[in-house]
Design a protein around this motif. Structure first.
Motif, PDB file in Angstrom:
ATOM      1  N   PHE A   1      34.916  50.711  26.822  1.00  0.00           N
ATOM      2  CA  PHE A   1      36.063  50.637  27.726  1.00  0.00           C
ATOM      3  C   PHE A   1      37.379  50.398  26.990  1.00  0.00           C
ATOM      4  N   ILE A   2      37.320  50.325  25.663  1.00  0.00           N
ATOM      5  CA  ILE A   2      38.521  50.049  24.884  1.00  0.00           C
ATOM      6  C   ILE A   2      39.332  51.324  24.688  1.00  0.00           C
ATOM      7  N   ASP A   3      40.632  51.207  24.874  1.00  0.00           N
ATOM      8  CA  ASP A   3      41.551  52.325  24.676  1.00  0.00           C
ATOM      9  C   ASP A   3      42.271  52.100  23.352  1.00  0.00           C
ATOM     10  N   GLU A   4      41.867  52.810  22.320  1.00  0.00           N
ATOM     11  CA  GLU A   4      42.406  52.565  20.982  1.00  0.00           C
ATOM     12  C   GLU A   4      43.894  52.886  20.878  1.00  0.00           C
TER      13      GLU A   4
ATOM     14  N   LEU B   1      34.153  48.377  34.885  1.00  0.00           N
ATOM     15  CA  LEU B   1      32.904  47.800  35.380  1.00  0.00           C
ATOM     16  C   LEU B   1      32.917  47.735  36.908  1.00  0.00           C
ATOM     17  N   ALA B   2      34.047  47.295  37.469  1.00  0.00           N
ATOM     18  CA  ALA B   2      34.165  47.172  38.926  1.00  0.00           C
ATOM     19  C   ALA B   2      34.100  48.541  39.600  1.00  0.00           C
ATOM     20  N   LYS B   3      34.783  49.511  39.032  1.00  0.00           N
ATOM     21  CA  LYS B   3      34.809  50.855  39.611  1.00  0.00           C
ATOM     22  C   LYS B   3      33.403  51.458  39.645  1.00  0.00           C
ATOM     23  N   ARG B   4      32.646  51.231  38.592  1.00  0.00           N
ATOM     24  CA  ARG B   4      31.277  51.748  38.529  1.00  0.00           C
ATOM     25  C   ARG B   4      30.436  51.165  39.664  1.00  0.00           C
ATOM     26  N   TYR B   5      30.547  49.851  39.866  1.00  0.00           N
ATOM     27  CA  TYR B   5      29.778  49.208  40.935  1.00  0.00           C
ATOM     28  C   TYR B   5      30.254  49.661  42.319  1.00  0.00           C
TER      29      TYR B   5
ATOM     30  N   SER C   1      26.922  50.908  43.895  1.00  0.00           N
ATOM     31  CA  SER C   1      26.147  49.794  44.440  1.00  0.00           C
ATOM     32  C   SER C   1      25.942  49.925  45.947  1.00  0.00           C
ATOM     33  N   THR C   2      24.777  49.482  46.402  1.00  0.00           N
ATOM     34  CA  THR C   2      24.480  49.431  47.841  1.00  0.00           C
ATOM     35  C   THR C   2      24.277  47.984  48.289  1.00  0.00           C
ATOM     36  N   GLU C   3      24.715  47.044  47.456  1.00  0.00           N
ATOM     37  CA  GLU C   3      24.590  45.622  47.779  1.00  0.00           C
ATOM     38  C   GLU C   3      25.930  45.101  48.295  1.00  0.00           C
ATOM     39  N   PRO C   4      25.985  44.567  49.516  1.00  0.00           N
ATOM     40  CA  PRO C   4      27.247  44.085  50.095  1.00  0.00           C
ATOM     41  C   PRO C   4      27.981  43.079  49.207  1.00  0.00           C
ATOM     42  N   ALA C   5      27.248  42.135  48.622  1.00  0.00           N
ATOM     43  CA  ALA C   5      27.888  41.093  47.811  1.00  0.00           C
ATOM     44  C   ALA C   5      28.578  41.688  46.586  1.00  0.00           C
TER      45      ALA C   5
ATOM     46  N   VAL D   1      29.614  44.951  46.247  1.00  0.00           N
ATOM     47  CA  VAL D   1      30.730  45.791  46.693  1.00  0.00           C
ATOM     48  C   VAL D   1      31.935  44.927  47.056  1.00  0.00           C
ATOM     49  N   TYR D   2      31.692  43.820  47.749  1.00  0.00           N
ATOM     50  CA  TYR D   2      32.784  42.906  48.116  1.00  0.00           C
ATOM     51  C   TYR D   2      33.450  42.330  46.864  1.00  0.00           C
ATOM     52  N   THR D   3      32.641  41.896  45.908  1.00  0.00           N
ATOM     53  CA  THR D   3      33.167  41.282  44.687  1.00  0.00           C
ATOM     54  C   THR D   3      34.043  42.247  43.905  1.00  0.00           C
ATOM     55  N   VAL D   4      33.566  43.469  43.705  1.00  0.00           N
ATOM     56  CA  VAL D   4      34.358  44.414  42.911  1.00  0.00           C
ATOM     57  C   VAL D   4      35.559  44.929  43.706  1.00  0.00           C
ATOM     58  N   PHE D   5      35.451  44.933  45.032  1.00  0.00           N
ATOM     59  CA  PHE D   5      36.609  45.275  45.868  1.00  0.00           C
ATOM     60  C   PHE D   5      37.751  44.294  45.595  1.00  0.00           C
ATOM     61  N   ILE D   6      37.409  43.009  45.488  1.00  0.00           N
ATOM     62  CA  ILE D   6      38.402  41.976  45.179  1.00  0.00           C
ATOM     63  C   ILE D   6      39.034  42.249  43.814  1.00  0.00           C
TER      64      ILE D   6
END
Length: 344
Positions: free
Chosen positions: A273-276, A293-297, A301-305, A307-312
């Motif tokens: 994920f590093i941009d040189e 990492l958040a965008k991937r989830y 992801s199909t887990e509510p917890a 999806v909510y976390t990475v939405f934040i």
């Protein structure tokens, strides 16, 4: 999955579709006036509710930033307000973080002597479910007042050991660290209590990554800009409930050249994920790691917890992007340099 779980995922992903996209940022980067940014954001579904009655030519930077934060509050409240599942307290973690921000903002006001209440900008849901009277806390004139207004809350116990009569003697940085360490421990406790198996591990990975990356940022900044001694850097670290051992942190803290901290990141698990090209910005690299990492989830992801976390997380990054654009316009920073600070 129950109805509430489906509703959380549906609502979060629906609102995520209204995010600012690359073409939106490209358009915003063309503007030289704050009024142009406001006019553009007013046309976005995500911000129209809080900006629709604003006059572009009269709003100032501070007001716009407050309204962007208000929009964030409302988006989170839309998800949390209808949750009635047994793990509801997990979904209230962001409310605790916002409470901490209010307490710290009130403490800064006590220190500066500039007391102002922003309770009117908070959603009714937040004011109704907060663990303290927000209006009283934000109008605290002294540290003693603040403690009194936070009595019987978790924040009183954190603040009380740092009490000073003289506002100039208040150790704000130490209090901020104590607050965030407490928040991290609450997150870990609630993940362990409400979840198990692979879901627990994934949630832990998400939160621990955030804390570990934040630790790395602090090490770099304290070395680079303050030439802080090792013992001072250790005081700024969150060391409980993370994957990095104290020995690994010690190795980073002992590095003589701050830029070597960046080299360590480039060879770590986050190297993809590093941009040189933009290696100089440690905050940029850290947010880039969390963003990808958040965008991937969010997509898979199909887990509510989760999806909510990475939405934040994704909303916080978008908010920071807008603030960077606003600051860039204010200080007449080149478009190229502003763009280098944006994560999308």
């Amino acid at each position: 999955m129950n109805f509430a779980g489906n509703a959380i995922i549906s609502k979060a992903k629906s609102m995520y579709k209204d995010r600012l996209k690359p073409e939106d940022y490209e358009e915003l980067l063309k503007y030289n006036q704050l009024s142009e940014v406001v006019a553009y954001l007013k046309r976005n579904n995500k911000y129209s509710n809080t900006l629709n009655e604003v006059y572009e030519n009269t709003i100032h930077r501070g007001q716009l930033e407050e309204l962007i934060r208000k929009s964030y509050f409302f988006n989170v409240a839309k998800i949390v307000s209808f949750i009635s599942t047994k793990d509801r307290k997990f979904y209230e973690l962001d409310m605790i973080k916002r409470e901490i921000e209010i307490v710290l903002s009130s403490l800064r006001s006590v220190i500066s002597g500039d007391i102002k209440s922003s309770v009117r900008d908070l959603p009714l849901f937040f004011k109704k479910h907060a663990s303290f009277d927000i209006e009283k806390v934000t109008k605290s004139l002294t540290f003693r007042d603040l403690l009194f207004n936070l009595k019987d809350t978790r924040y009183y116990d954190i603040l009380q050991p740092f009490y000073k009569d003289d506002p100039m003697m208040i150790k704000y940085a130490d209090i901020e660290h104590a607050m965030m360490a407490k928040y991290h421990n609450i997150v870990v406790e609630r993940i362990n209590f409400y979840f198990k198996g692979k879901l627990r591990k994934r949630l832990m990975d998400i939160y621990q990554t955030k804390v570990e990356v934040d630790n790395i940022i602090k090490i770099y900044r304290l070395k680079k800009f303050y030439d802080a001694p090792e013992e001072e850097i250790w005081k700024a670290m969150i060391t409980e409930n993370i994957r990095m051992s104290k020995e690994q942190l010690q190795e980073l803290i002992e590095l003589k050249n701050p830029n070597d901290v960046l080299t360590v990141i480039s060879k770590s698990q986050y190297q993809d994920f590093i941009d040189e090209d933009d290696y100089v910005y440690i905050e940029y690299q850290a947010e880039r790691i969390k963003y990808h990492l958040a965008k991937r989830y969010m997509y898979f992801s199909t887990e509510p917890a989760i999806v909510y976390t990475v939405f934040i997380f994704l909303n916080e990054i978008e908010q920071a992007n807008i603030f960077n654009i606003i600051e860039g316009i204010r200080y007449d920073i080149s478009k190229a340099d502003i763009k280098r600070m944006l994560i999308y």
